[in-house]
Enzyme design. Structure first.
Site, mmCIF file in Angstrom:
data_model
loop_
_atom_site.group_PDB
_atom_site.id
_atom_site.type_symbol
_atom_site.label_atom_id
_atom_site.label_comp_id
_atom_site.label_asym_id
_atom_site.label_seq_id
_atom_site.Cartn_x
_atom_site.Cartn_y
_atom_site.Cartn_z
ATOM 1 N N ARG A 77 1.137 -1.354 0.046
ATOM 2 C CA ARG A 77 -0.137 -0.198 0.322
ATOM 3 C C ARG A 77 0.765 1.061 0.495
ATOM 4 N NH1 ARG A 77 -3.202 -4.036 1.604
ATOM 5 N NH2 ARG A 77 -5.208 -3.558 1.647
ATOM 6 N N GLY B 275 -2.212 -10.949 -4.916
ATOM 7 C CA GLY B 275 -3.082 -10.853 -4.633
ATOM 8 C C GLY B 275 -3.354 -8.862 -4.469
ATOM 9 N N SER C 170 -13.518 -10.259 -2.194
ATOM 10 C CA SER C 170 -12.105 -10.247 -1.682
ATOM 11 C C SER C 170 -11.870 -8.609 -1.315
ATOM 12 C CB SER C 170 -10.906 -10.067 -2.995
ATOM 13 O OG SER C 170 -9.811 -9.500 -2.502
ATOM 14 N N SER C 171 -11.829 -8.056 -0.090
ATOM 15 C CA SER C 171 -11.919 -6.639 0.177
ATOM 16 C C SER C 171 -10.937 -5.896 -0.751
ATOM 17 C CB SER C 171 -10.919 -6.472 1.642
ATOM 18 O OG SER C 171 -9.467 -7.210 1.319
ATOM 19 N N GLU D 20 -6.568 -14.520 6.793
ATOM 20 C CA GLU D 20 -4.850 -15.145 6.246
ATOM 21 C C GLU D 20 -4.497 -15.632 7.463
ATOM 22 O OE1 GLU D 20 -4.447 -10.700 7.364
ATOM 23 O OE2 GLU D 20 -6.098 -11.111 6.846
#
Length: 453
Positions: A37, A102, A176-177, A321
């Site tokens: 990020r 991802g 998925s977020s 996870e």
């Protein structure tokens, strides 16, 4: 003395057995989720910035290479400090290898939409079955060119026009977020910002990851409005450049903390944050429910195993996870256990529910695969082959079980490099510390006996 082991980074790996309770301090590398990020936001920001303690692993190397294709300059020659300089305008064409990451698959296409060229997205064979359809549908709705138009996953080509209008979007983020996070990260650079609404059959999984995205955007001056449940609005505007230091990866801490639990020892992870959006922080609550003692101290997070492990019924929807490591603990717990709320992890690096049930049962466990999780009944486990499915979290589960089950052999340990380079070496170091601790304890006991006599 620690039982001999093979510290290999490729090929079959005989999981080392702990000859004594694990007592160790394990210093972990930076968070993959925060690192990728931070790289994306640095690439989108209004000036150069620095990232300290960025995770050096396959997923983050793939992210850096992907951003370079889009014209971002990243100087990572100093392992401790990466310098990121965004382009004045995203441009260029090329191929982006997503590997099995991802975050690369789902964070980079919304940025590539800002280019004035064509970018091809490819990846590992296993990545081609990971879901991306809702994100690609959203980009198509925003006017981004896709080839094939009906693409639902890798590989595909994306053609940008130099800008994206943005505006309102409907996204089904049930699987998925990362669809939401990817659009939020780039949204401020769209002409009208972005207004995302989730509409799907189930709720958005792993919401702490979206919270992390929002926190990191706000730290850089981006206005994010949460006006209603399942709605996220990002105002258009600059993303302020910010130097950051990445916190330890709390999800990667899970197998090491579980090592202390499963062997009735104690493991300390230094620099555990007191406030964090990382889903891995849920491991504190989870291990407490198993009956372990969990303490956040000045030295870090200290987890001490307590006998016997207690049965649990855990909803891991927001921290999915952690499922493989939690499943390893549940498989050896002398009481029934259940993990639920994680149907979406069938679309992770592999179908993790099927993979866990298959591999644990082959070691003698009693695991039943359910629609949204797993249920466990007590069984004595035995050694055997443990397939990882090229999934780093599966390898973590196998390593944890191998500490107390002799003869567990993983087909490949190299997959752990996805988010932690040198996992097996760090695992070995943990056991070496334990051997030294046990030797010191026995020496202290002998000295005490001598004094008593």
């Amino acid at each position: 003395m620690v039982i001999p082991r093979r510290a290999l980074e490729s090929g079959p790996w005989a999981a080392p057995v702990a000859a004594e309770p694990v007592h160790a301090t394990v210093r972990l590398p930076g968070s993959k989720s925060e690192t990728n990020r931070a790289l994306v936001l640095a690439a989108l920001s209004d000036g150069p910035s620095q990232i300290r303690n960025g995770l050096e692993a396959r997923d983050t190397r793939l992210m850096r290479d992907a951003l370079r294709v889009l014209g971002v300059t990243i100087d990572d020659s100093d392992a401790g400090v990466w310098r990121v300089t965004p382009p004045a305008r995203f441009s260029g064409s090329g191929t982006i290898d997503c590997g099995l990451a991802g975050t690369v698959m789902r964070f980079v296409p919304p940025i590539a939409a800002l280019t004035d060229g064509t970018v091809e997205f490819t990846g590992d064979a296993a990545a081609e079955v990971r879901p991306m359809g809702p994100l690609l549908d959203a980009l198509y709705d925003l006017g981004v060119g896709l080839d094939p138009v009906q693409a639902t996953g890798l590989p595909f080509r994306l053609t940008g026009t130099g800008e994206v209008a943005g505006g309102p979007l409907i996204v089904d983020a049930s699987t998925s977020s990362q669809y939401i996070s990817g659009l939020l990260l780039a949204g401020a650079r769209y002409r009208n910002g972005i207004d995302i609404r989730h509409r799907g059959a189930t709720t958005v999984p792993s919401r702490p990851n979206i919270d992390m995205t929002i926190s990191m955007l706000r730290e850089r001056g981006v206005h994010v409005e949460l006006s209603a449940p399942d709605r996220w609005i990002v105002a258009p505007g600059p993303i302020r450049a910010k130097d950051v230091t990445i916190a330890p990866d709390l999800s990667n801490a899970a197998p090491f903390l579980a090592a202390g639990v499963i062997t009735m020892g104690s493991v300390t992870v230094p620099d555990w944050p007191t406030v964090t959006d990382q889903p891995g922080d849920h491991i504190r609550r989870i291990l407490t429910e198993f009956g372990s003692r969990v303490e956040l101290t000045p030295a870090g997070l200290v987890v001490t195993g307590q006998y016997p492990l207690q049965g649990v019924d855990l909803d891991l929807h927001d921290c999915s996870e952690l499922t493989p490591v939690v499943a390893a603990l549940a498989a050896i717990t002398p009481e029934p256990c259940r993990i639920r709320g994680v149907a979406h992890i069938r679309g992770h690096e592999t179908d993790r529910l099927k993979a866990l049930a298959t591999e644990l049962n082959q070691l003698g466990a009693h695991v039943r695969e359910e629609s949204d999780g797993l249920s466990f009944r007590p069984r004595v486990l035995h050694g055997g082959d443990f397939a990882t499915y090229a999934d780093h979290r599966m390898a973590h589960a196998g390593a944890v079980l191998g500490l107390i089950v002799d003869g567990v052999v993983l087909d490949d340990i190299s997959c752990t490099s996805k988010t932690m380079t040198g996992f097996s070496a760090l695992w070995d170091d943990m056991l070496d510390q334990s051997a030294e601790y046990a030797f010191g304890q026995s020496g202290a006991d002998a000295q005490a006996q001598g004094q008593d006599s």
